[in-house]
Design a protein around this motif. Structure first.
Motif, PDB file in Angstrom:
ATOM      1  N   GLU A 150       0.842  -1.193   0.000  1.00 25.75           N
ATOM      2  CA  GLU A 150       0.000   0.000   0.000  1.00 25.75           C
ATOM      3  C   GLU A 150       0.879   1.244   0.000  1.00 25.75           C
ATOM      4  OE1 GLU A 150      -3.652  -0.651   2.226  1.00 25.75           O
ATOM      5  OE2 GLU A 150      -3.349   1.304   3.124  1.00 25.75           O
ATOM      6  N   VAL A 151       0.701   2.084  -0.991  1.00 24.67           N
ATOM      7  CA  VAL A 151       1.494   3.318  -1.096  1.00 24.67           C
ATOM      8  C   VAL A 151       0.553   4.498  -1.285  1.00 24.67           C
ATOM      9  CG1 VAL A 151       3.524   2.177  -2.091  1.00 24.67           C
ATOM     10  CG2 VAL A 151       1.755   3.037  -3.615  1.00 24.67           C
ATOM     11  N   THR A 152       1.011   5.680  -0.910  1.00 20.92           N
ATOM     12  CA  THR A 152       0.180   6.865  -1.147  1.00 20.92           C
ATOM     13  C   THR A 152       0.487   7.417  -2.539  1.00 20.92           C
ATOM     14  OG1 THR A 152       1.825   8.352  -0.227  1.00 20.92           O
ATOM     15  CG2 THR A 152       0.167   7.495   1.289  1.00 20.92           C
ATOM     16  N   GLU A 153      -0.476   8.170  -3.055  1.00 22.92           N
ATOM     17  CA  GLU A 153      -0.290   8.789  -4.371  1.00 22.92           C
ATOM     18  C   GLU A 153       0.965   9.643  -4.370  1.00 22.92           C
ATOM     19  OE1 GLU A 153      -4.184  10.876  -5.223  1.00 22.92           O
ATOM     20  OE2 GLU A 153      -4.254  10.423  -3.100  1.00 22.92           O
ATOM     21  N   THR A 154       1.157  10.359  -3.266  1.00 25.97           N
ATOM     22  CA  THR A 154       2.294  11.277  -3.167  1.00 25.97           C
ATOM     23  C   THR A 154       3.608  10.512  -3.282  1.00 25.97           C
ATOM     24  OG1 THR A 154       0.882  12.041  -1.375  1.00 25.97           O
ATOM     25  CG2 THR A 154       2.708  13.437  -1.972  1.00 25.97           C
ATOM     26  N   ALA A 155       3.665   9.314  -2.692  1.00 24.22           N
ATOM     27  CA  ALA A 155       4.882   8.503  -2.762  1.00 24.22           C
ATOM     28  C   ALA A 155       5.212   8.163  -4.213  1.00 24.22           C
ATOM     29  CB  ALA A 155       4.725   7.229  -1.942  1.00 24.22           C
ATOM     30  N   ASP A 180      -5.249   6.307   0.815  1.00 26.84           N
ATOM     31  CA  ASP A 180      -5.738   7.676   1.043  1.00 26.84           C
ATOM     32  C   ASP A 180      -6.085   8.365  -0.268  1.00 26.84           C
ATOM     33  OD1 ASP A 180      -5.035   7.109   3.643  1.00 26.84           O
ATOM     34  OD2 ASP A 180      -3.155   8.205   3.571  1.00 26.84           O
ATOM     35  N   PHE A 181      -6.632   7.603  -1.206  1.00 24.37           N
ATOM     36  CA  PHE A 181      -6.820   8.141  -2.551  1.00 24.37           C
ATOM     37  C   PHE A 181      -7.759   9.341  -2.538  1.00 24.37           C
ATOM     38  CE2 PHE A 181      -8.084   8.518  -6.947  1.00 24.37           C
ATOM     39  CZ  PHE A 181      -6.868   8.362  -7.586  1.00 24.37           C
ATOM     40  N   GLY A 182      -7.351  10.377  -3.258  1.00 23.99           N
ATOM     41  CA  GLY A 182      -8.169  11.575  -3.360  1.00 23.99           C
ATOM     42  C   GLY A 182      -7.708  12.694  -2.456  1.00 23.99           C
ATOM     43  N   THR A 183      -6.765  12.414  -1.545  1.00 23.03           N
ATOM     44  CA  THR A 183      -6.342  13.448  -0.600  1.00 23.03           C
ATOM     45  C   THR A 183      -5.054  14.143  -1.018  1.00 23.03           C
ATOM     46  OG1 THR A 183      -5.137  11.834   0.715  1.00 23.03           O
ATOM     47  CG2 THR A 183      -7.381  12.330   1.390  1.00 23.03           C
ATOM     48  N   GLY A 184      -4.235  13.476  -1.812  1.00 17.52           N
ATOM     49  CA  GLY A 184      -2.954  14.061  -2.219  1.00 17.52           C
ATOM     50  C   GLY A 184      -3.147  14.927  -3.446  1.00 17.52           C
ATOM     51  N   HIS A 185      -2.051  15.191  -4.127  1.00 15.50           N
ATOM     52  CA  HIS A 185      -2.155  15.934  -5.386  1.00 15.50           C
ATOM     53  C   HIS A 185      -2.449  14.916  -6.462  1.00 15.50           C
ATOM     54  CE1 HIS A 185      -0.735  19.660  -3.662  1.00 15.50           C
ATOM     55  NE2 HIS A 185       0.111  18.930  -2.980  1.00 15.50           N
ATOM     56  N   SER A 186      -3.590  14.251  -6.317  1.00 13.49           N
ATOM     57  CA  SER A 186      -3.811  13.117  -7.198  1.00 13.49           C
ATOM     58  C   SER A 186      -4.232  13.590  -8.578  1.00 13.49           C
ATOM     59  CB  SER A 186      -4.879  12.209  -6.631  1.00 13.49           C
ATOM     60  OG  SER A 186      -5.998  12.962  -6.285  1.00 13.49           O
ATOM     61  N   SER A 187      -3.770  12.831  -9.512  1.00 14.89           N
ATOM     62  CA  SER A 187      -4.255  13.043 -10.856  1.00 14.89           C
ATOM     63  C   SER A 187      -4.788  11.686 -11.287  1.00 14.89           C
ATOM     64  CB  SER A 187      -3.105  13.490 -11.742  1.00 14.89           C
ATOM     65  OG  SER A 187      -3.093  12.755 -12.927  1.00 14.89           O
ATOM     66  N   LEU A 188      -5.885  11.711 -11.994  1.00 16.26           N
ATOM     67  CA  LEU A 188      -6.436  10.431 -12.457  1.00 16.26           C
ATOM     68  C   LEU A 188      -5.478   9.785 -13.445  1.00 16.26           C
ATOM     69  CD1 LEU A 188     -10.177  11.443 -12.724  1.00 16.26           C
ATOM     70  CD2 LEU A 188      -9.076  10.100 -10.940  1.00 16.26           C
ATOM     71  N   GLY A 189      -4.581  10.610 -14.015  1.00 15.04           N
ATOM     72  CA  GLY A 189      -3.577  10.078 -14.933  1.00 15.04           C
ATOM     73  C   GLY A 189      -2.675   9.063 -14.247  1.00 15.04           C
ATOM     74  N   LEU A 190      -2.519   9.217 -12.936  1.00 12.42           N
ATOM     75  CA  LEU A 190      -1.687   8.286 -12.177  1.00 12.42           C
ATOM     76  C   LEU A 190      -2.205   6.856 -12.326  1.00 12.42           C
ATOM     77  CD1 LEU A 190       0.671   8.102 -10.122  1.00 12.42           C
ATOM     78  CD2 LEU A 190      -1.044   8.221  -8.326  1.00 12.42           C
ATOM     79  N   VAL A 201     -10.283   4.431  -0.923  1.00  9.66           N
ATOM     80  CA  VAL A 201     -10.964   5.727  -0.912  1.00  9.66           C
ATOM     81  C   VAL A 201     -10.887   6.287   0.505  1.00  9.66           C
ATOM     82  CG1 VAL A 201     -13.177   6.875  -1.285  1.00  9.66           C
ATOM     83  CG2 VAL A 201     -12.417   5.042  -2.833  1.00  9.66           C
ATOM     84  N   ASP A 202     -10.280   7.451   0.644  1.00 12.17           N
ATOM     85  CA  ASP A 202      -9.947   7.985   1.958  1.00 12.17           C
ATOM     86  C   ASP A 202     -11.178   8.221   2.830  1.00 12.17           C
ATOM     87  OD1 ASP A 202      -7.686   8.982   3.648  1.00 12.17           O
ATOM     88  OD2 ASP A 202      -9.018  10.726   3.716  1.00 12.17           O
ATOM     89  N   LYS A 203     -10.942   8.075   4.125  1.00 13.10           N
ATOM     90  CA  LYS A 203     -11.965   8.282   5.148  1.00 13.10           C
ATOM     91  C   LYS A 203     -12.696   9.621   5.007  1.00 13.10           C
ATOM     92  CE  LYS A 203     -12.273   8.290  10.219  1.00 13.10           C
ATOM     93  NZ  LYS A 203     -13.128   9.484  10.280  1.00 13.10           N
ATOM     94  N   SER A 204     -11.987  10.645   4.548  1.00  9.05           N
ATOM     95  CA  SER A 204     -12.615  11.973   4.447  1.00  9.05           C
ATOM     96  C   SER A 204     -13.797  11.956   3.475  1.00  9.05           C
ATOM     97  CB  SER A 204     -11.579  13.012   4.032  1.00  9.05           C
ATOM     98  OG  SER A 204     -10.962  12.646   2.820  1.00  9.05           O
ATOM     99  N   PHE A 205     -13.797  11.022   2.523  1.00  8.51           N
ATOM    100  CA  PHE A 205     -14.924  10.925   1.592  1.00  8.51           C
ATOM    101  C   PHE A 205     -16.047  10.065   2.161  1.00  8.51           C
ATOM    102  CE2 PHE A 205     -11.094  11.565  -0.979  1.00  8.51           C
ATOM    103  CZ  PHE A 205     -11.403  12.826  -1.469  1.00  8.51           C
ATOM    104  N   VAL A 206     -15.691   9.260   3.157  1.00  5.22           N
ATOM    105  CA  VAL A 206     -16.676   8.364   3.772  1.00  5.22           C
ATOM    106  C   VAL A 206     -17.421   9.088   4.900  1.00  5.22           C
ATOM    107  CG1 VAL A 206     -16.915   6.232   5.130  1.00  5.22           C
ATOM    108  CG2 VAL A 206     -15.361   6.297   3.154  1.00  5.22           C
ATOM    109  N   ASP A 207     -16.709   9.949   5.627  1.00  8.65           N
ATOM    110  CA  ASP A 207     -17.276  10.625   6.804  1.00  8.65           C
ATOM    111  C   ASP A 207     -18.650  11.253   6.544  1.00  8.65           C
ATOM    112  OD1 ASP A 207     -15.184   9.981   8.476  1.00  8.65           O
ATOM    113  OD2 ASP A 207     -14.097  11.856   8.147  1.00  8.65           O
TER     114      ASP A 207
END
Ligand code: C2E
Ligand code: MG
Ligand code: MG
Ligand code: MG
Length: 283
Positions: A150-155, A180-190, A201-207
């Motif tokens: 498991e890695v973050t988008e930022t990594a 934590d998808f969606g919280t970093g500087h994510s691009s769908l291109g990734l 899908v990060d907790k912030s979207f579930v809350d």
């Protein structure tokens, strides 16, 4: 003017204190690695609606001899900034793989089907990390597809060789999850360039998901993307039956969160039974 100067001094002192605190933590952590102060807990990842165990995520814990429990949110950054995360991360990976094999012997078909290990950007940047993963799999006898890294988008965005290393890990047959998808500087291109199998899908979207909020719109869009791109979506931080029911209605089939289970010691994972299935909510 003098006030400004004074502030500056305080600021510097605080910085020095923080740096000193970090190096003290890192020094203690070095000892911790050799003296059994560290252990792993495993949080169930369940299928919806039944709440059955699908996999687990390994989460490291540290009981400091004087200071008591210290959370990974505090000591992982210290380990990253000092490079200690490299040996620490290798230890975590090996522990988790060993535990996965132990569950397979103990539980057979009921063993977690995947064991997920968090890997930090610093580890991915280390040349030969994929080779180390391969060595650990061989040494522990765990089949590569049972392991998820498991890695973050930022990594992954870190540039350099992180993406190459990730591709090499994927080539071993290990699954890749974006945390934590969606919280970093994510691009769908990734999602096109990175060999991802799972999107968390990060907790912030579930809350706020039951509140008809912007976050709910994002959570709905992300499940659509996952379905279209053949990625497994896992909803993180599910705390209530209402959230679980809404996620399920949107098409989510995998979830993780306190509603289902907290991070558990290995014996409790073996004894896990779904306490809450959505079936009995709608019934
Ligand atoms: P993460 O990888 O996103 O892990 C999820 C965090 O959310 C965990 O915190 C977990 O205990 C917590 N959590 C799970 N369900 C719920 C919920 O329903 N509600 C709430 N409020 N929280 C929930 P934890 O164990 O404190 O870990 C924090 C972070 O530290 C992790 O975030 C991860 O980034 C890092 N970490 C933990 N273990 C490791 C490790 O072994 N290696 C590395 N590199 N990082 C780790
Ligand atoms: Mg994680
Ligand atoms: Mg996460
Ligand atoms: Mg998260």
């Amino acid at each position: 003017k003098s006030q400004g100067k004074g502030r500056h001094v305080i600021y510097t002192e605080q910085m020095d204190q923080r740096t000193a605190e970090l190096s003290r933590l890192a020094a203690d952590l070095r000892t911790a690695l050799d003296t059994e102060q560290l252990h792993l807990l495993y949080q169930p990842i369940v299928t919806m609606p039944d709440g059955e165990l699908f996999g687990v995520e390994a989460l490291v814990r540290w009981t400091h001899p004087e200071r008591g429990p210290i959370g990974p949110g505090v000591f992982i950054p210290a380990a990253e900034s000092t490079g200690l995360i490299v040996p620490l991360g290798a230890w975590i990976l090996e522990q988790a793989c060993r535990q996965a094999v132990r569950w397979q012997h103990e539980l057979g078909d009921a063993a977690p089907r995947t064991v997920t290990v968090n890997v930090s950007a610093r580890q991915l940047r280390e040349a030969g990390f994929a080779g180390e993963v391969d060595t650990i799999l061989r040494r522990t006898g765990l089949a590569a597809p049972t392991l998820t890294v498991e890695v973050t988008e930022t990594a992954v965005f870190d540039g350099g060789t992180a993406l190459d290393e990730l591709r090499a890990i994927a080539a071993l047959g290990v699954k890749i999850a974006l945390d934590d998808f969606g919280t970093g500087h994510s691009s769908l291109g990734l999602l096109r360039t990175c060999p991802a199998d799972i999107l968390k899908v990060d907790k912030s979207f579930v809350d706020d998901i039951t509140a008809n909020s912007q976050q709910a719109v994002v959570a709905a869009a992300l499940i659509g993307i996952c379905q279209g791109m053949n990625l497994r979506a896992v909803a993180e931080g599910v705390e209530t039956a209402e959230q679980a029911a809404e996620l399920h209605r949107l098409g989510y089939r995998f979830a993780q969160g306190y509603f289902y289970a907290r991070p558990l010691p290995p014996e409790a994972v073996a004894a896990y039974h779904p306490a809450f299935s959505l079936n009995h909510i709608s019934a």
